[in-house]
Write a protein that holds these residues in place. Structure first.
Motif, short mmCIF file in Angstrom:
data_model
loop_
_atom_site.label_atom_id
_atom_site.label_comp_id
_atom_site.label_asym_id
_atom_site.label_seq_id
_atom_site.Cartn_x
_atom_site.Cartn_y
_atom_site.Cartn_z
N PRO A 109 -28.80 -8.09 39.21
CA PRO A 109 -27.58 -7.27 39.70
C PRO A 109 -27.39 -7.81 41.21
N GLY A 112 -24.76 -12.47 42.70
CA GLY A 112 -23.59 -13.42 42.78
C GLY A 112 -22.96 -13.84 41.47
N SER A 114 -20.54 -12.50 39.70
CA SER A 114 -19.06 -12.02 39.64
C SER A 114 -18.50 -13.23 40.64
N LEU A 149 -11.94 -14.57 48.68
CA LEU A 149 -12.47 -16.03 48.27
C LEU A 149 -11.09 -17.03 48.09
N MET A 277 -25.09 -18.94 49.50
CA MET A 277 -24.23 -18.04 49.50
C MET A 277 -24.00 -17.68 50.81
N ASN A 278 -22.65 -17.78 51.28
CA ASN A 278 -22.39 -17.33 52.70
C ASN A 278 -20.88 -16.51 52.54
N GLU A 279 -20.49 -16.29 53.72
CA GLU A 279 -19.35 -15.27 53.89
C GLU A 279 -18.13 -15.60 53.02
N GLY A 281 -18.23 -17.09 50.21
CA GLY A 281 -18.86 -17.45 48.68
C GLY A 281 -19.86 -18.14 48.65
P1 TYD Z 1 -21.88 -10.29 43.22
O1 TYD Z 1 -21.14 -11.40 42.69
O2 TYD Z 1 -21.18 -9.05 42.96
O3 TYD Z 1 -23.23 -10.15 42.43
P2 TYD Z 1 -23.31 -9.73 40.73
O4 TYD Z 1 -22.11 -9.81 39.89
O5 TYD Z 1 -24.37 -10.82 40.16
O6 TYD Z 1 -23.89 -8.34 40.46
O7 TYD Z 1 -22.39 -10.72 44.44
C1 TYD Z 1 -22.68 -9.75 45.33
C2 TYD Z 1 -23.41 -10.32 46.74
O8 TYD Z 1 -22.64 -11.39 46.99
C3 TYD Z 1 -23.25 -9.37 47.91
O9 TYD Z 1 -24.45 -8.69 47.92
C4 TYD Z 1 -22.59 -9.97 48.73
C5 TYD Z 1 -22.83 -11.56 48.37
N1 TYD Z 1 -21.45 -12.12 48.78
C6 TYD Z 1 -21.46 -12.98 49.89
O10 TYD Z 1 -22.47 -13.15 50.59
N2 TYD Z 1 -19.97 -13.79 50.18
C7 TYD Z 1 -19.01 -13.55 49.68
O11 TYD Z 1 -18.26 -14.11 49.70
C8 TYD Z 1 -19.19 -12.59 48.29
C9 TYD Z 1 -17.98 -12.42 47.38
C10 TYD Z 1 -20.27 -11.81 48.16
#
Ligand code: TYD
Ligand code: MG
Length: 496
Positions: A109, A112, A114, A149, A277-279, A281
């Motif tokens: 969980p 990333g 989603s 995004l 992963m950054n701000e 996406g």
């Molecule tokens: P998420 O896709 O919700 O995870 P999952 O579906 O696997 O549970 O991702 C959540 C994490 O991603 C959250 O802690 C913040 C990070 N995030 C970023 O750093 N940058 C972004 O642009 C987005 C959308 C999420």
């Protein structure tokens, strides 16, 4: 009243028993059986029945009858792959996604999943319509993330329905180009009495979606969370049912993410995709060799020394040569039996390496704790890293350092021999590109019988072939020490 029936289902492996058992007779786990109620017949007019009727009709329309179809009558456009818009994800899938196939995207969980799927939606939305079943988040929450995004969402439909039969009805009504189910643990089948997320629910809901996707020839991606034991909840049953299993992993406290195929009915499982992963996406990472070295790469190029207990190893992850930093900490123990801790490395492999170091090198670790950590949070369970782990343990024990521009590759056998690794030519090529100067590799890889043509004279690297752990550690540690060796080292006391 529908007839109610109950069964006991193991939440680890899906084994079913008519009565309670303290221990699953199939997988051996304790206290994992949970009682689940099953309704034998669906009440009249429920979505289940409507769906079955629609299906029978559809089946007839497709085949003319529900009988077999001649292979020549199967249309090419029905199985032609299409791109998901992210080239590295396409590669992991074997060149795009196959219509009618079902992909399980598994991961912790918050890793990333989603986000990745929304980005796929973004790159797909101009080409095909998409049904995003968001059973965990509200449409507004998905909308918020989508706007971050930069997704316009003209062809993206959000469905927050959790009843899987209604979801299938929506799919049949909309016939989208791609279905995303986020997540399988949050949807439920109304005919199963147990809570969403239980093995029976996950299996039944997945089966419903898989049938629906196949029948309508729509590709589906199902998100599955991994539980703390590292298995996909509703676990092995789901892996067998789907066509492709993708695992999304990484260290949540760091940026890197890795996507790999654990099973693929339509392609190889050797490709990986790397993301940071950054701000904004997830960004695809190309030229990923040094990705996990981070700032260490500057040390490689400046010819600096690494700290004691650190070694750089290389291995092939799919078709990508990756360089990693392995750290070890060895110190006298205060416990009655010394601790061995492995992070990102297989615990039993660590015990084996310690045994070989004790027996063949004379390192006395019986009263020392040994901690091993693979920097970057990657699960690096590849025997090619054995030599690097041994080096890190030995340099930590003797407080020695090795140059940053030296890396090592090699599997260690129980007799202390260094065994060959696959795909070394690619590793060496990537190493020279990154600026490494020295490589310690298995001699057997240099022989013609290894089937790899390693051109020593053309390589910019100083390549040292080694046959045994003793020889390797001499090369890596003793011969690298600058200045006058201490008296004890001269006498060969470095190894006990
Ligand atoms: P998420 O896709 O919700 O995870 P999952 O579906 O696997 O549970 O991702 C959540 C994490 O991603 C959250 O802690 C913040 C990070 N995030 C970023 O750093 N940058 C972004 O642009 C987005 C959308 C999420
Ligand atoms: Mg999510």
């Amino acid at each position: 009243m529908p007839k109610l029936k109950s069964k006991w289902v193991c939440q680890q492996c899906g084994f079913q028993s008519p009565a309670f058992l303290g221990r699953c007779t199939d997988c051996g786990s304790w206290n994992s059986l949970v009682e689940e109620i099953i309704r034998e017949t669906a009440p009249n007019g429920r979505p289940g029945e409507r769906l079955a009727a629609q299906r029978a009709e559809k089946q007839g329309a497709i085949n003319g009858s529900s009988g077999p179809v001649a292979l020549k009558d199967v249309k090419k456009e029905d199985y032609e792959r299409f791109s998901l818009g992210l080239s590295s994800v396409d590669e992991v899938l074997g060149g795009g996604i196959v219509p009618g196939s079902v992909v399980l995207l598994a991961g912790d969980p918050g890793i990333g999943k989603s986000t990745l799927l929304l980005q796929i939606a973004k790159s797909l939305e101009a080409k095909r319509s998409l049904l995003y079943v968001s059973a965990e988040e509200s449409a507004a929450q998905v909308g918020l993330r989508a706007s971050r995004l930069g997704i316009a969402g003209d062809q993206l439909y959000i469905d927050t329905q959790q009843d899987v039969l209604l979801v299938c009805e929506h799919i049949q009504a909309k016939l989208p180009g791609l279905i995303i189910i986020d997540s399988i643990q949050a949807v439920y089948h109304p005919d199963i009495g147990s809570a969403p997320g239980s093995v029976s629910q996950v299996r039944q809901a997945a089966e419903e979606i898989i049938n629906c996707a196949r029948l309508n020839n729509i590709a589906a991606v199902i998100v599955g969370h991994i539980n703390k034991e590292g298995v996909i909840a509703g676990p092995k049953v789901l892996e067998h049912m789907v066509d492709v299993v993708l695992q999304f992993e990484g260290d949540k406290s760091r940026q890197f993410r890795i996507l790999r195929a654990l099973k693929n009915r339509f392609g190889s499982t050797s490709e990986i995709a790397l993301f940071s992963m950054n701000e904004t996406g997830l960004n695809e990472v190309n030229q990923a060799g040094a990705f996990f070295l981070g700032d260490h790469l500057s040390k490689v190029n400046n010819g600096e020394q690494l700290g004691a207990g650190t070694a750089i190893v290389a291995y092939n992850e799919g078709n990508q040569a990756l360089f990693l930093e392995v750290q070890a900490l060895v110190g006298p123990t205060v416990y009655s039996s010394p601790r061995r801790v492995a992070n990102g490395w297989d615990y039993n492999r660590l015990l084996q390496i310690i045994a070989v170091l004790e027996k063949k090198i004379g390192l006395s670790l019986a009263r020392h704790d040994v901690y091993v950590n693979v920097v970057g949070g990657l699960d690096f369970n590849n025997p090619a890293g054995d030599l690097g782990v041994s080096t890190a343990i030995t340099t930590s024990f003797y407080e020695k350092s090795v140059p940053a521009n030296l890396f090592m590759v090699g599997e260690i056998g129980l007799t202390g021999e260094i065994r060959p690794v696959a795909g070394l030519a690619k590793i060496l090529k990537e190493a020279s590109r990154l600026g490494f100067k020295q490589a310690v590799i298995p001699t057997s890889n240099l022989k013609e019988s290894a089937g790899e043509n390693i051109n020593l004279s053309a390589s910019k690297l100083e390549i040292n072939g080694v046959e045994s752990l003793q020889e390797a550690l001499n090369k890596i540690i003793v011969e690298q020490q600058t200045g006058t060796p201490k008296q004890s080292e001269k006498q060969g006391a470095l190894y006990g």
